[in-house]
Structures are given as structure tokens and as C-alpha cells.
Design an enzyme around this catalytic site. Sequence first.
Site, PDB file in Angstrom:
ATOM      1  N   HIS A  56       0.816  -1.215   0.000  1.00  0.00           N
ATOM      2  CA  HIS A  56       0.000   0.000   0.000  1.00  0.00           C
ATOM      3  C   HIS A  56       0.854   1.271   0.000  1.00  0.00           C
ATOM      4  CE1 HIS A  56       0.384  -0.227   4.523  1.00  0.00           C
ATOM      5  NE2 HIS A  56       0.441   1.082   4.386  1.00  0.00           N
TER       6      HIS A  56
ATOM      7  N   SER B 141       4.719   2.513   7.997  1.00  0.00           N
ATOM      8  CA  SER B 141       4.390   1.336   7.196  1.00  0.00           C
ATOM      9  C   SER B 141       5.586   0.901   6.360  1.00  0.00           C
ATOM     10  CB  SER B 141       3.213   1.635   6.269  1.00  0.00           C
ATOM     11  OG  SER B 141       2.035   1.849   6.997  1.00  0.00           O
TER      12      SER B 141
ATOM     13  N   ASP C 180       0.257  -7.591   1.261  1.00  0.00           N
ATOM     14  CA  ASP C 180       0.649  -6.194   1.465  1.00  0.00           C
ATOM     15  C   ASP C 180       2.171  -6.047   1.497  1.00  0.00           C
ATOM     16  OD1 ASP C 180       0.239  -3.481   1.759  1.00  0.00           O
ATOM     17  OD2 ASP C 180       0.140  -3.565   3.949  1.00  0.00           O
TER      18      ASP C 180
END
Length: 418
Positions: A147, A261, A177
Site C-alpha cells: 500500500h 508502514s 501487502d
Amino acid sequence: MGYYDDQDGQRRGKENRRGGGRFGYFLSGLIGVIVGALVVALLFPSIFGKTNPDSAAVDSNSVANTNPSTPKTTKTVSLKVTTDITKAVEKTEKAVVGVSNIQKQSIWSDDMFGQDSKSSSSQEAGSGSGIIYKKVGDKAYVVTNYHVIEGANALEVTLSNGKKLSAKLVGGDKYTDLAVLQIDGSNVTTVAQFGDSDALKLGETVIAIGNPLGEEFAGSVTEGIVSGLNRTVPVDIDEDGTEDWQEEVIQTDAAINPGNSGGALVNIAGQVVGINSMKISNESVEGIGFSIPINSAKPVIHQLETKGKITRPALGVGIVNVSDISAYQQKETLKLPANVTTGVVIGSVEDGSPASKAGLKEFDVIYKLDDQKIDNIVELRKFLYEHKQPGDKVKVSVYRNGQPKTFTLTLGTASGSN
């Protein structure tokens, strides 16, 4: 009178003797005082104005500090602190990088004739973190979250020393992911070491390293513990409001914020045990962050690096959850037994697909794959994606018109269907 004289004489005699004793006492006392003074002088020379170099420095400072006309000085003390946490951070921090997602954006403006004109420019649409996990020759490889790089027209990696490098997307996968990038390795000095996420224990110290809120806070370090193991978090990958996947994660209370992230979750040995991916963002929730276990990520990273994509098995059908079908349709159309309220309905079958070749039909309700009970789409996908490969055989148990049937088929390769 004689008695008195006698006594008087006796008294004077005694006084004479006392006078001789007093002199002796005085002389002894004087000698004691002199000896004591000498001892004190030897032990405390500063009292008599004689100082050693060390005491002189202290005394001069003391005098300077008490003199209003003399500026006071402050000594600087350098304290070197080394702990297990600082050692762990030092081992991995330079392997954590920033990842910028650059996208083309349209800009509308008036031209010289007053007409609207459209132009485009490349701007940073988002940023995250990444981990340098491998260096081969002049190339280095970075793992991050999918993402973070999704929709990018270009990618840029910022090393821990601030140097910016263009990055090439090697491969990415929505379901896990994860994404792998390739950069020029000539400036790479540190490569992260992967640990064993299966060995983690509840309460174990972990450290999150990343770039929360972008480059301004690059290389931020937060500490916490392992708050939960073998957690699953529902994910809506296509953003249609329906859960598509259950992501297995490590729960931690180490602060994970936007920009973290793709960064590293590190154990006390400085080994990467997780890839930070998300947190629960809610005013009533504090300290619940999630990381992808490195043992789950390693095979995906390898396949992305070597093949550029993840190859997954497929039945060749379109599906929907039984729970999304009305009770009336469950009974009248699917003719399910009254005690069956879960499973996966086949809504369509692709021509020439493994399902078609095996004899599966529209409105068949899948309730078991091999010996694994299947209650919904997420469980079906997890079983296929984690336990099967294209070309493997699988037994599919269904209800057809309310009657149980079992089919055996050879799995194909996933495209747009399941």
C-alpha cells in the site's frame, strides 16, 4: 592557733605539691597540643595555606564561584550509555529507509488566451518506510508494504544518511501487502538481518524503526512489547465494503504511525521479526499496532524478488458468501438444509476452468476443501493460497440442491477469479 598553723602549713605544703603537678600537666598538655597540630597540619595542609595541586583547583573554583565579579563556569560531563536496546537499534537503523510514492497529477490553469489548459507534474503522493534486506554486487533490495507503493508512477528511496535514490518496483502483492524494490547498492552500508518471528513471546521487548509522518521524523525509534501473537485482521483489499482477506499479524504497543508502514519491527538482538503495516486508528484505542511476521513474509519476498509476482491457485469460479444471501433464497434457490447457514456459493463458472472440468455448477455451495471446513470466502482463499499451488489436486465438497456431493479437481492459476 597551733592547730590552725599546723593546718595552714599542711595546706601550703599540699599547695606546693599541687603547684609542681600543675606544671607537669601543663607541659604534657602543651606537648599534646603541638603534636595534634602537627598531625592536623599533615592531614589537612589546606588549613595552613599549603595545598596540593588537586585541592588547589577545587579551591580556586570554589573561590571563583563565590566571587560575584568572577564568571561562573559549568563543567560538561559526557555520559556514554549503552543498553541492549541501543545496540539493537545501532545494528539495524541504517538498513531502514524512506520510500516515496511519486504520482503524476493534472494541473489546470488559464493560458494566455484565457482558455483552460491542462498540464501534469510529478509530486509525492505518499511516503512510508522500507528495509534493505539484501545486497548483491551493485544492487540492493528493499521490502516495504504494497500500500506504500500502490499507484506510483515513480519510486524514490531515501537512505539513512539522507541520500535519495530512484527505485525500481520488482514486484508487489496486495493480499500480503508486500512489495520488493531494487536500488543502486553502491551507497548501501548496512543490510538488515531477519530473525525468527515464530520464536517471539508475549511481553518480549520489540522496537519499531521507521519514518512516521515522512522525512521530517526519519529514523524514529519507538519501544514496546509483543502484545499479541497469531492475530488476524480483516482486510478489504478492493475497497468494496466486503472483507477479502484475513491478514496474520503480530500485535505490539510500540508506536506505529502513518509513514511507519514498511519499517522494521526489531527484537532485542537487532533482528527484523516483523514488517510494520498498520494500526487501529480510533479515539478510544491506544497502543494497538500490527506487523507482518517475518516468517510469513520471507517466502513472499523471495517469490516477488525472483518472479516479480505471486502465483496463486484458483478454482475458476465467481463466489459469494452464504451469509450474504437472504434466508428465503438459501431455502428456495439453494435448497440448503435448515442447519446450514455458512459456506460459499458458486455464482458463476468460467468455461474451461478447473471447476468446469470437474463438473461444478452455478448455485453449488462449497462447505469443505479437502478436510477443511469452509465458512466464507476468506477461509476459502486462505486455505488455497497457503496450502496449495497451481497444479495441485483438491477435493471440493458442496451442497447441490440440498444434497452433499464431492468433486476432485486440479487447480489452475489465479487471474481475476477464485
